[in-house]
Design a protein around this motif. Structure first.
Motif, short mmCIF file in Angstrom:
data_model
loop_
_atom_site.label_atom_id
_atom_site.label_comp_id
_atom_site.label_asym_id
_atom_site.label_seq_id
_atom_site.Cartn_x
_atom_site.Cartn_y
_atom_site.Cartn_z
N ILE A 442 16.77 6.28 -20.55
CA ILE A 442 17.55 6.24 -19.30
C ILE A 442 16.73 5.59 -18.19
CG2 ILE A 442 18.59 7.65 -17.50
CD1 ILE A 442 19.44 9.63 -19.65
N GLU A 443 15.45 5.90 -18.13
CA GLU A 443 14.59 5.32 -17.10
C GLU A 443 14.49 3.81 -17.25
OE1 GLU A 443 9.94 5.64 -15.58
OE2 GLU A 443 10.80 7.24 -16.80
N GLU A 444 14.26 3.35 -18.49
CA GLU A 444 14.16 1.91 -18.74
C GLU A 444 15.49 1.22 -18.44
OE1 GLU A 444 11.72 0.06 -19.27
OE2 GLU A 444 10.09 1.21 -20.16
N HIS A 445 16.58 1.87 -18.84
CA HIS A 445 17.91 1.30 -18.60
C HIS A 445 18.16 1.16 -17.10
CE1 HIS A 445 22.17 0.48 -19.36
NE2 HIS A 445 22.43 1.29 -18.35
N ARG A 446 17.86 2.18 -16.34
CA ARG A 446 18.05 2.13 -14.89
C ARG A 446 17.19 1.05 -14.25
NH1 ARG A 446 20.01 6.46 -11.89
NH2 ARG A 446 18.26 6.23 -10.45
N ASN A 447 15.97 0.90 -14.74
CA ASN A 447 15.09 -0.13 -14.19
C ASN A 447 15.67 -1.53 -14.43
OD1 ASN A 447 13.23 1.71 -13.24
ND2 ASN A 447 11.95 1.64 -15.08
N MET A 448 16.25 -1.72 -15.61
CA MET A 448 16.86 -3.03 -15.90
C MET A 448 18.10 -3.26 -15.03
SD MET A 448 16.39 -3.54 -20.04
CE MET A 448 16.90 -1.91 -20.56
N ILE A 449 18.85 -2.20 -14.78
CA ILE A 449 20.03 -2.32 -13.91
C ILE A 449 19.61 -2.66 -12.48
CG2 ILE A 449 21.90 -1.00 -12.83
CD1 ILE A 449 22.60 -1.78 -15.63
N LYS A 450 18.56 -2.03 -12.00
CA LYS A 450 18.11 -2.25 -10.62
C LYS A 450 17.71 -3.70 -10.37
CE LYS A 450 16.43 2.48 -9.86
NZ LYS A 450 15.21 3.33 -9.70
N GLN A 451 17.33 -4.40 -11.41
CA GLN A 451 16.95 -5.80 -11.24
C GLN A 451 18.11 -6.68 -10.81
OE1 GLN A 451 15.09 -6.98 -14.90
NE2 GLN A 451 13.31 -5.67 -14.60
N PHE A 452 19.34 -6.16 -10.92
CA PHE A 452 20.51 -6.94 -10.55
C PHE A 452 20.86 -6.80 -9.07
CE2 PHE A 452 20.85 -6.98 -15.05
CZ PHE A 452 21.53 -8.15 -15.36
N LYS A 453 20.09 -5.99 -8.34
CA LYS A 453 20.35 -5.84 -6.92
C LYS A 453 20.12 -7.17 -6.21
CE LYS A 453 19.19 -3.03 -2.88
NZ LYS A 453 18.34 -1.94 -2.34
N GLY A 454 21.13 -7.63 -5.50
CA GLY A 454 21.02 -8.88 -4.77
C GLY A 454 21.35 -10.12 -5.57
N LEU A 463 27.29 -1.77 -9.37
CA LEU A 463 25.84 -1.61 -9.52
C LEU A 463 25.45 -0.16 -9.28
CD1 LEU A 463 23.12 -3.10 -9.97
CD2 LEU A 463 22.98 -3.32 -7.48
N GLU A 464 26.03 0.45 -8.30
CA GLU A 464 25.76 1.85 -8.01
C GLU A 464 26.24 2.74 -9.16
OE1 GLU A 464 24.09 4.90 -5.90
OE2 GLU A 464 24.02 2.75 -5.42
N GLU A 465 27.42 2.45 -9.69
CA GLU A 465 27.95 3.23 -10.81
C GLU A 465 27.08 3.07 -12.05
OE1 GLU A 465 32.76 2.97 -9.81
OE2 GLU A 465 31.84 1.63 -11.28
N ALA A 466 26.57 1.87 -12.26
CA ALA A 466 25.81 1.59 -13.48
C ALA A 466 24.53 2.40 -13.58
CB ALA A 466 25.49 0.09 -13.55
N LEU A 467 24.02 2.88 -12.45
CA LEU A 467 22.79 3.67 -12.48
C LEU A 467 23.01 5.02 -13.14
CD1 LEU A 467 21.43 2.84 -8.91
CD2 LEU A 467 20.59 1.97 -11.09
N ALA A 468 24.26 5.45 -13.24
CA ALA A 468 24.59 6.71 -13.93
C ALA A 468 25.19 6.38 -15.29
CB ALA A 468 25.57 7.53 -13.10
N VAL A 469 24.40 6.55 -16.36
CA VAL A 469 24.84 6.21 -17.71
C VAL A 469 25.94 7.17 -18.15
CG1 VAL A 469 24.13 5.96 -20.11
CG2 VAL A 469 22.57 5.30 -18.27
N LYS A 470 27.04 6.62 -18.69
CA LYS A 470 28.15 7.44 -19.15
C LYS A 470 28.42 7.26 -20.65
CE LYS A 470 29.42 9.88 -15.68
NZ LYS A 470 29.34 11.35 -15.76
#
Length: 724
Positions: A442-454, A463-470
């Motif tokens: 989950i940590e690695e996944h969130r870090n990869m998602i955060k790279q899409f900011k901007g 992007l905000e939703e993607a930080l919470a894995v479902k």
């Protein structure tokens, strides 16, 4: 009779004369051929001079007017990635120089450019693309170039993106760095050059590097380095305008761009003492590919075969392996040494550390991995979700693709990993705890998602939703069900409110029976006969066919949602409809996914080509024929972009409406009740269904594309990529 004898004597005398004078005859023939060749060559030269335009007709940049000759260079696009402004300044300087050659020029900040949309267009634009990029802290790209480099790296290492994706794009790279930082000197420029090459873009000249360290700079300063390179670039550009075909001056082979001179020495210096895990990228010479490192041998290595392989290794190779693993105390090269290395590899799977960086996924612990799916990126930008979104209603931007076991018991011909992951028939290495695997995934996944900011086009809300894995797709690579703690791992996912889609290759029937409820359980049915399964999956188990059949029987015992996944490979398994129907009757799956194979590029481990990829119309025809043999099933959904269709059991058609979607909230309630009751409160697939929306149904105008998103169509459709 006398006349006949005289004629024969005359003929015989002629033959004897020809034989005696054969040398003169040969010489005459050779002289005639040479004379003909000279005449042809002279005529061609004369015609060329007659048609060649005069210098007065040429443009200032040395190009012939379009009416006299085709345009070889339409313009120049200069991309820059800058942190302090130096690369930007160089880009503007270069643009002024190019403008003086009467060529159109455009200066582009990498931070304002979408490489996914734009670079593919440059494959047919006849532009020259120049990349001026700096290396920033710890060998990272500048902030403005982070997404550009991230996309390029993933495209170069993603099996879904063909090796020829950027074929036709012509480019040059100038890197900016400081050799005082030995471990990270110009790594960004070097990596960018390699990634472009891996996607079949063409270098027009050897990559150059500017050095801020004036004591080591080849020309005394980074500005002087740039001016020297600029002069060479402009000369090369003028040659290209005239139609010159000469490639770059370096040795460009397998990603290497060898240049002579100072850098060769520097690369040797950098090779030693570097602490970076990709230390070969601190060299001028690019690292070799996996095929090159293998020395031409088969890249498929079974875990069980490592001992045998070690036994055949030369002393030099064993020492090289020891160096790559780490410092090893002085040991003999006898049996003890081989056992040591064998057990060490089993325990740590260090080979995966290398594989992971090139596959685009993050290694977790010693045997797990996580990767960001291309459909996650697509949905973040409002460009549509994967087929699981269409078929089952998952939110693709909230889905984590992971596996607790990178090892597999098959060597499938269409494996997207090209068999660089380990294979084995049983668990033989140190086991990480499921809590650790999940937390790091989950940590690695969130870090990869955060790279899409901007990043251009990314929707802030998604992007905000993607930080919470479902959702978690346990299908990244390997065989997840081999993990001894798979049930604990699945329970942890459910406790975090994450749905589970688990895929197995139908070689572990007992593990399937012991598996606790998951949201949806898949079995890969890649062939319908013993022989075709042997050819396509290339299983390690000798009793693979019985294991395959037993796995299907075990699937039939499950009460939750079950799926057969059929991958169609033209000329391999598309003519076995009746046999497929028999297997479906054996496993009684709730759903049947039928998908055309995705071409994963050339590999020494597989003979598949694009000719083996069926057209979507062919997949539709196959499914329609199969449906005629299965009266209890109907064609429910379609996802044209993934070349995939879904067949569903008639029990999921209620009051004339398909209910293939999943009520994920209801599933979480049911699975919690199951766990609280110790397994006594069971539940069935029918208890957590949801209505399938009209746009997802087979035959709908949308062909499975969610109308709430905007479909992105590439201008060059031949380069469009499909698959999931």
């Amino acid at each position: 009779l006398d006349v006949s004898m005289d004629s024969w004597s005359y003929f015989h005398a002629c033959l004897v004369s020809i034989w005696l004078h054969r040398f003169y005859i040969y010489s005459a023939v050779a002289f005639g051929i040479s004379l003909w060749a000279v005449v042809q060559f002279t005529t061609a030269r004369t015609q060329k001079k007659v048609t060649e335009p005069g210098t007065a007709d040429k443009l200032g940049n040395g190009c012939v007017p379009p009416q006299a000759q085709e345009v070889h260079v339409a313009g120049v696009k200069i991309f820059y990635g800058s942190q302090t402004g130096t690369a930007k300044r160089f880009a503007k300087t270069l643009a002024e120089a190019v403008t003086s050659l009467s060529l159109p020029v455009e200066v582009i900040n990498m931070g304002d450019y979408d490489p996914e949309d734009g670079l593919v267009e440059e494959t047919s634009s006849r532009n020259i693309c120049v990349f001026l990029v700096a290396t920033y802290t710890e060998g990272q790209p500048p902030e403005s170039a982070a997404w550009f480099c991230k996309w390029l790296e993933e495209a170069a290492n993603d099996f879904r993106v063909g090796k020829s994706f950027l074929q036709g794009l012509r480019y040059a790279v100038f890197g900016l760095g400081n050799s005082a930082y030995v471990d990270h000197y110009n790594t960004v420029g070097r990596r960018m050059d390699r990634w472009l090459w891996m996607l079949s873009a063409s270098r027009i000249m050897t990559r150059a590097e500017g050095d801020c360290n004036v004591t080591q700079s080849k020309h005394g300063s980074i500005e002087a380095d740039f001016e020297a390179w600029k002069t060479k670039f402009l000369t090369r550009l003028q040659g290209l305008c005239k139609g010159e075909k000469k490639p770059c001056s370096g040795k460009c082979k397998k990603g290497k761009c060898k240049s002579s001179g100072k850098h060769s020495k520097e690369s040797s210096d950098h090779e030693h003492g570097t602490s970076e895990h990709e230390n070969t990228e601190a060299e001028e010479f690019f690292e070799t590919s996996s095929e090159e490192e293998a020395g031409g041998t088969d890249s498929v290595i079974d875990v069980e075969d490592l001992g045998t392989i070690m036994g055949h290794m030369t002393k030099a190779k064993v020492l090289l392996l020891a160096g790559s693993i780490g410092s090893v105390a002085s040991v003999t090269l006898g049996t003890t040494w081989y056992i040591f290395v064998y057990q060490f590899l089993q325990t740590k799977l260090n080979c995966l550390m290398i594989c992971a960086s090139f596959s685009g996924y993050k290694l977790i612990g010693t045997h797990s991995g996580v990767k960001l799916c291309r459909w996650t990126k697509s949905m973040l930008r409002g460009r549509g979700g994967c087929y699981k979104h269409t078929f089952y209603g998952i939110e693709s931007h909230r889905c984590m693709e992971a596996t607790p076991s990178l090892a597999c018991a098959n060597k499938c011909v269409f494996c997207w990993r090209h068999h660089t992951n380990p294979v084995g028939t049983e668990w033989r290495w140190k086991m990480d705890q499921p809590e650790v695997i999940l937390q790091e995934a989950i940590e690695e996944h969130r870090n990869m998602i955060k790279q899409f900011k901007g990043v251009s086009g990314v929707k802030a809300a998604r992007l905000e939703e993607a930080l919470a894995v479902k959702h978690c797709a346990l299908s990244l690579v390997g065989e997840p069900i081999m993990y001894p703690q798979i049930n604990r791992f699945v329970r942890l996912l459910h406790q975090h409110g994450i749905s589970t889609f688990l895929v197995t290759n139908a070689q572990f029937p007992e593990e399937i029976r012991r598996l606790e409820p998951v949201t949806q359980l898949y079995v890969s049915v890649d062939a319908s006969t013993r022989e075709s399964l042997r050819r396509i999956d290339r299983p390690l188990f000798k009793d693979f066919w019985q294991r395959f059949l037993d796995s299907l029987k075990a699937l039939a015992e499950k009460q939750q949602r079950t799926v057969y996944r059929l991958t169609l490979v033209k000329a391999w398994n598309v003519d076995e409809l009746k046999a497929y129907a028999d297997l479906i009757s054996l496993g009684k799956p709730d759903f049947i996914e039928v998908k055309g194979v995705t071409y994963c590029g050339e590999s020494s481990a597989s003979s598949l080509t694009m000719a083996n990829v069926p057209w979507h119309g062919e997949v539709v025809s196959f499914v329609q024929e199969l449906a005629r043999l299965l009266p209890e099933y109907g064609i429910a959904c379609e996802h044209e972009h993934s070349n995939c269709l879904l067949m569903a059991h008639s029990k999921f058609q209620v009051d004339g409406e398909w209910r293939t979607w999943i009520d994920y909230r209801r599933f979480q309630e049911l699975v919690r009740e199951y766990e609280r009751s110790g397994g006594s409160r069971t539940f069935t697939a029918a208890e957590y269904t949801a209505r399938t929306p009209p746009w997802a149904l087979f035959g709908a105008r949308e062909r499975g594309f969610d109308p709430s998103d905007v479909r992105f169509q590439r201008k060059n459709k031949a380069r469009d990529i499909s698959g999931c």
